[in-house]
Every structure is written in C-alpha cells, then in structure tokens.
Design a protein around this motif. Structure first.
Motif, PDB file in Angstrom:
ATOM      1  N   LYS A 204       0.787  -1.228   0.000  1.00  0.00           N
ATOM      2  CA  LYS A 204       0.000   0.000   0.000  1.00  0.00           C
ATOM      3  C   LYS A 204       0.818   1.278   0.000  1.00  0.00           C
ATOM      4  CE  LYS A 204      -4.017  -2.206   2.072  1.00  0.00           C
ATOM      5  NZ  LYS A 204      -5.002  -2.208   3.153  1.00  0.00           N
ATOM      6  N   GLY A 222      -4.060   1.380  11.845  1.00  0.00           N
ATOM      7  CA  GLY A 222      -3.847  -0.055  11.692  1.00  0.00           C
ATOM      8  C   GLY A 222      -2.372  -0.416  11.654  1.00  0.00           C
ATOM      9  N   GLY A 223      -2.102  -1.578  11.071  1.00  0.00           N
ATOM     10  CA  GLY A 223      -0.720  -2.036  10.961  1.00  0.00           C
ATOM     11  C   GLY A 223       0.118  -1.050  10.170  1.00  0.00           C
ATOM     12  N   ALA A 295       0.817  -3.034  19.156  1.00  0.00           N
ATOM     13  CA  ALA A 295      -0.341  -2.172  18.879  1.00  0.00           C
ATOM     14  C   ALA A 295      -1.329  -2.914  18.001  1.00  0.00           C
ATOM     15  CB  ALA A 295       0.130  -0.904  18.174  1.00  0.00           C
ATOM     16  N   LEU A 296      -2.578  -3.047  18.479  1.00  0.00           N
ATOM     17  CA  LEU A 296      -3.604  -3.736  17.677  1.00  0.00           C
ATOM     18  C   LEU A 296      -4.805  -2.848  17.365  1.00  0.00           C
ATOM     19  CD1 LEU A 296      -3.671  -7.403  19.092  1.00  0.00           C
ATOM     20  CD2 LEU A 296      -2.271  -6.421  17.267  1.00  0.00           C
ATOM     21  N   ASN A 319      -9.451   2.630   2.842  1.00  0.00           N
ATOM     22  CA  ASN A 319      -8.975   1.259   2.660  1.00  0.00           C
ATOM     23  C   ASN A 319      -8.131   0.828   3.848  1.00  0.00           C
ATOM     24  OD1 ASN A 319      -6.352  -0.419   1.810  1.00  0.00           O
ATOM     25  ND2 ASN A 319      -8.160  -1.231   0.805  1.00  0.00           N
ATOM     26  N   LEU A 322      -8.511   0.015  10.981  1.00  0.00           N
ATOM     27  CA  LEU A 322      -7.566   0.726  11.863  1.00  0.00           C
ATOM     28  C   LEU A 322      -7.033  -0.148  12.993  1.00  0.00           C
ATOM     29  CD1 LEU A 322      -9.144   4.267  12.031  1.00  0.00           C
ATOM     30  CD2 LEU A 322      -7.608   3.230  10.364  1.00  0.00           C
ATOM     31  N   GLY A 323      -7.508  -1.373  13.042  1.00  0.00           N
ATOM     32  CA  GLY A 323      -7.038  -2.308  14.056  1.00  0.00           C
ATOM     33  C   GLY A 323      -7.467  -3.710  13.692  1.00  0.00           C
ATOM     34  N   PHE A 325      -9.931  -5.627  13.714  1.00  0.00           N
ATOM     35  CA  PHE A 325     -11.371  -5.427  13.951  1.00  0.00           C
ATOM     36  C   PHE A 325     -12.118  -6.748  14.086  1.00  0.00           C
ATOM     37  CE2 PHE A 325     -13.517  -6.643  10.001  1.00  0.00           C
ATOM     38  CZ  PHE A 325     -12.395  -6.904   9.225  1.00  0.00           C
ATOM     39  N   GLY A 354     -11.371  -5.905   0.753  1.00  0.00           N
ATOM     40  CA  GLY A 354     -12.235  -6.952   1.295  1.00  0.00           C
ATOM     41  C   GLY A 354     -12.484  -6.794   2.786  1.00  0.00           C
ATOM     42  N   ASP A 355     -11.408  -6.583   3.565  1.00  0.00           N
ATOM     43  CA  ASP A 355     -11.583  -6.482   5.012  1.00  0.00           C
ATOM     44  C   ASP A 355     -12.253  -5.172   5.391  1.00  0.00           C
ATOM     45  OD1 ASP A 355     -10.242  -8.905   6.240  1.00  0.00           O
ATOM     46  OD2 ASP A 355      -8.702  -8.195   4.855  1.00  0.00           O
ATOM     47  N   SER A 356     -11.971  -4.113   4.666  1.00  0.00           N
ATOM     48  CA  SER A 356     -12.595  -2.823   4.957  1.00  0.00           C
ATOM     49  C   SER A 356     -14.099  -2.912   4.714  1.00  0.00           C
ATOM     50  CB  SER A 356     -11.993  -1.723   4.080  1.00  0.00           C
ATOM     51  OG  SER A 356     -10.596  -1.772   4.158  1.00  0.00           O
TER      52      SER A 356
HETATM   53  P1  ADP Z   1      -8.275  -4.700   3.062  1.00  0.00           P
HETATM   54  O1  ADP Z   1      -8.672  -6.145   2.869  1.00  0.00           O
HETATM   55  O2  ADP Z   1      -9.438  -3.843   3.415  1.00  0.00           O
HETATM   56  O3  ADP Z   1      -7.473  -4.164   1.909  1.00  0.00           O
HETATM   57  P2  ADP Z   1      -5.950  -5.438   4.602  1.00  0.00           P
HETATM   58  O4  ADP Z   1      -6.089  -6.841   4.076  1.00  0.00           O
HETATM   59  O5  ADP Z   1      -4.773  -4.652   4.178  1.00  0.00           O
HETATM   60  O6  ADP Z   1      -7.308  -4.635   4.337  1.00  0.00           O
HETATM   61  O7  ADP Z   1      -5.871  -5.462   6.191  1.00  0.00           O
HETATM   62  C1  ADP Z   1      -6.830  -6.083   6.994  1.00  0.00           C
HETATM   63  C2  ADP Z   1      -6.190  -6.816   8.114  1.00  0.00           C
HETATM   64  O8  ADP Z   1      -5.322  -5.956   8.841  1.00  0.00           O
HETATM   65  C3  ADP Z   1      -7.205  -7.315   9.103  1.00  0.00           C
HETATM   66  O9  ADP Z   1      -7.164  -8.718   9.135  1.00  0.00           O
HETATM   67  C4  ADP Z   1      -6.775  -6.706  10.433  1.00  0.00           C
HETATM   68  O10 ADP Z   1      -6.896  -7.604  11.511  1.00  0.00           O
HETATM   69  C5  ADP Z   1      -5.330  -6.385  10.168  1.00  0.00           C
HETATM   70  N1  ADP Z   1      -4.788  -5.329  11.043  1.00  0.00           N
HETATM   71  C6  ADP Z   1      -5.258  -4.084  11.214  1.00  0.00           C
HETATM   72  N2  ADP Z   1      -4.540  -3.411  12.123  1.00  0.00           N
HETATM   73  C7  ADP Z   1      -3.578  -4.253  12.548  1.00  0.00           C
HETATM   74  C8  ADP Z   1      -2.512  -4.141  13.508  1.00  0.00           C
HETATM   75  N3  ADP Z   1      -2.312  -3.019  14.178  1.00  0.00           N
HETATM   76  N4  ADP Z   1      -1.717  -5.208  13.697  1.00  0.00           N
HETATM   77  C9  ADP Z   1      -1.935  -6.352  12.997  1.00  0.00           C
HETATM   78  N5  ADP Z   1      -2.907  -6.515  12.096  1.00  0.00           N
HETATM   79  C10 ADP Z   1      -3.728  -5.474  11.870  1.00  0.00           C
END
Ligand code: ADP
Ligand code: MG
Length: 402
Positions: A204, A222-223, A295-296, A319, A322-323, A325, A354-356
């Motif tokens: 990203k 988020g991560g 940090a989660l 997208n 933030l954690g 979730f 997908g996760d968002s």
């Molecule tokens: P998307 O599918 O919306 O593009 P991603 O696949 O990049 O999103 O990220 C979603 C994942 O990120 C989720 O499974 C969530 O648990 C994880 N995540 C979010 N914040 C953290 C964090 N601080 N540490 C570890 N995992 C995280």
C-alpha cells in the motif's frame, strides 16, 4: 491521469447475442453453501439487462485458488444454486471450462438462458493468459462483457486475452466502479481525505504515494501506521512493522509536507500483551509501545482527532481497518471511524478492500456508505495509476458517444 471512457453494454446492440460475461463470483463457501452472496448480487443489474434483451448468457468466473487443477470443493455448483435462488431463473451449470459438454450446453441454450462454466482456474491456461483458451472461450459467443472489476488487474485468459477475439465492453458493475474511482481521482469534491490502514503495508505504500498527490489529508492507522511511527523513531514493541520500508515511509511524509497534504498518524494506541483476542490491553502514547507489547488498535485520542479531521471532508476514500477489527477488543477504532463516515453529510464516501468492506458491514453502516467497491487489489492498483489489463482491452467510447 488520463482516463479513457469505455463502452458499456448500453453502448452496443446486444439484442439476441450470445454474450460471454466475465463475472466475479469468487465468493466464500461454507459447507457447500455460499456464505456471502454480495458479489453475485452485484452482477445482477448486468445479467438482468442482457436477459431482458433476449441474450443467451455464458457466465465465467474463478473461485479460490485451485492452481490449475479440478478441486471438488471449489466446483461452482453452490454458486449456480445461489444465483437461481436469487433470481428465480434456471441456471445450467457444466462441469467443464471448455470442451464438448460446454459446446453442447451452449447449443441447447434458449434466448434468455444462463449457462455457468466450471471454475476457470481449474484450467492452468486461465492464469497463464493463454490465447488458446481465450480463443476457445470466445468461440462460444458473439460479444464479451467484463463485469469482474475485482480481477481486472489480472491479465488472464478470461479477464483480458479473450477480448482479442470478440468485441469487448464493460458490464454495469465494472462501469460503476470505474466511474466512482475516476471521479475520485480526477474531480473530487474537497476536502478529499483518505484513511489507510490494514496489514499489507508493502502493497500500500504505492497507493499512499499516489494519494499524497491528490488528497487534502490522509489519516493512517492499523498495521500501516506502525511502520510510519517507527520511521519517526517511535518504539513499537512487538508491533507489526516493516523495518525495510522506513525510508519509503519517510519519503511519503516528506512529499505530503511539501504538497501541503495533511498527514495524520495515531497519537495513542491500544497495545496488547499478545496477538490474541483476549490479550491484556492498555492505551499508550503512539511511539511508546512497551517491550513485549504490540499495537492492535488506535486509541481514543486518535479516534477523536481523526473524527474531527474527517468532519470537514467532502470526499473520503477508506482502505484498511484501523485495528484487528475481527476481535471485539480491538475493533473500537475501526467501528468508530465507520460510524463517523456514515454520519458525514453531503460527503461522497468510497470504501475499497475486502476487510474494509467487511468492517463496514460489521459496524452496521454499509447502507450509509455511497460506494463499497467489489475490488481490493484492483481498486488499489487503479488508484496508484496503474493500468488494469481487464479495462485496457475494453472498447473506447468515441467522441460524442454516451
Ligand atoms: P483490506 O482487505 O481492506 O485491503 P488489509 O487486508 O490490508 O485490508 O488489512 C486487513 C487486516 O489488517 C485485518 O485482518 C486486520 O486484523 C489487520 N490489522 C489491522 N490493524 C492491525 C494491527 N495493528 N496489527 C496487525 N494486524 C492489523
Ligand atoms: Mg484484506
């Protein structure tokens, strides 16, 4: 970015044609049933339109990762059944991608009839982008419609190569996805904010680089945020950090400062004693995650600051959660931001990934979001300014058309 408007099924005479429709029915299965039919429902406007005009429909999709071999648990029979349930139309399902059984079924198809081919990825030639497979598919129909925005970033036989052998236009879902994203990138109502989170940090950074050039502000959580906080010299404990991307993270922050794009990082975080749903947790300042903790989620001060910044937004692209979730203990930041977005008045809110999308549904605010993209990777690549093979092959609208 120069975007060429593409022809859609509205721009050609479809009546009576045999139409090969590439759909994205890559849905989750649970015990032989479709667990979430969002993607099937998203294709219905296109299928309806074509059926009402007497088209014979040949639907093509992949499901999962069978890696070029037939896998019983990835056959499309449950998908065919769900499509029948949703529409009340009979759906003929064949057990081959191409071959004599398919040719026979096409020959038998009445006007308005629907045929679903077997999981395309059972044939290794699909992902290879084989012209041979594309030609065999093309021979089944007279028009190709790509409505699979979610796989438009792949140059596979059914998503792109088949267009060498047939006239090719966009389906209504594809057209809507492109329209929304084009508007976002070329003519957003301002202020335009992006919220970027999630776990795929490396994937990203390119998106952030592009967004810094078009947004008025970006909030990172988020991560994703951990890598930026580490790049600023913060202690992140055991948090997910991509240590080899710190230089890139600093370059993005510098570019934002130079262009006057606000760049918000968390100021507090919810740290956990382990990567577990029932871990001990504590709120800590953003760059001070204790050793052995990770940090989660973003903390309450961050949620308030993000909420305040977003309150003025007229366009938002989100997208990445933030954690973590998926676990209630670490879902608060994500749910709070989802609710903030749902309450924005006269702002256009677009959610991709997908996760968002799942987080927005989990927060119970999906109906209040203007557009939930069916694309994850495709959405991000498009925003990065990369061309999507499945879009490139579609006929371009001539001046004055549509
Ligand atoms: P998307 O599918 O919306 O593009 P991603 O696949 O990049 O999103 O990220 C979603 C994942 O990120 C989720 O499974 C969530 O648990 C994880 N995540 C979010 N914040 C953290 C964090 N601080 N540490 C570890 N995992 C995280
Ligand atoms: Mg994801």
């Amino acid at each position: 970015m120069q975007v060429l408007p593409r022809k859609t099924i509205h721009d050609v005479d479809v009546s009576g044609q045999t139409v090969l429709v590439r759909v994205d029915f890559n849905v989750p299965l649970d015990d032989g049933r479709v667990a979430d039919d969002t993607r099937i429902r998203a294709s219905l406007p296109t299928l309806n339109y074509l059926r009402e005009r007497g088209c014979r429909l040949i639907l093509m999709t992949h499901l999962g990762r069978p890696k070029g071999q037939a896998k019983e648990e990835l056959r499309l029979d449950p998908v065919a059944r769900r499509l029948e349930e949703l529409t009340g139309w009979p759906v003929v399902k064949v057990d081959q991608v191409v071959g004599p059984q398919v040719a026979e079924a096409v020959a038998q198809l009445p006007p308005g009839g629907i045929l679903l081919l077997e999981n395309l990825r059972f044939d290794p030639r699909e992902e290879e982008g084989s012209p041979e497979l594309a030609q065999e598919l093309a021979a089944l129909g007279s028009l190709y419609v790509n409505d699979a925005f979610g796989t438009a970033h792949r140059a596979h036989a059914s998503t792109a190569v088949v267009a060498r052998f047939l006239p090719a236009v966009a389906g209504l879902l594809m057209a809507r996805e492109l329209e929304v994203l084009d508007r976002l990138l070329s003519d957003p109502q301002r202020p335009f904010w992006a919220i970027i989170g999630g776990a795929k940090v490396g994937d990203k950074l390119g998106v952030l680089q592009a967004l810094v050039q078009v947004c008025d502000g970006i909030a990172v959580g988020g991560g994703m945020a951990n890598t930026f906080l580490a790049a600023q010299g913060g202690s992140m404990g055991d948090s997910l950090v991509e240590a080899d991307r710190l230089e890139e993270a600093r370059a993005i922050m510098a570019a934002a400062a130079q262009r006057g794009c606000r760049f918000l990082l968390p100021t507090d975080l919810v740290a956990a004693s382990a990567f577990a749903p029932d871990a001990d947790k504590q709120v800590c300042p953003a760059g001070e995650v204790p050793d052995g903790w990770q940090a989660l989620d973003v903390g309450p001060e961050t949620v308030a600051a993000f909420g305040e910044a977003l309150a003025e937004a007229k366009t938002v692209f989100w997208n990445g959660p933030l954690g973590v979730f998926e676990w209630p203990a670490f879902a608060e930041g994500t749910v709070a931001v989802a609710r903030t977005l749902a309450h924005l008045e006269d702002a256009v809110v677009v959610v991709g990934g997908g996760d968002s999308a799942a987080a927005v549904v989990q927060a119970g605010v999906a109906d209040a979001i203007d557009h939930i993209s069916t694309g994850g990777g495709a959405t991000l690549e498009y925003i990065e300014g990369r061309s999507l093979p499945g879009v490139e092959v579609l006929a371009v609208k001539e001046a004055g058309e549509g």
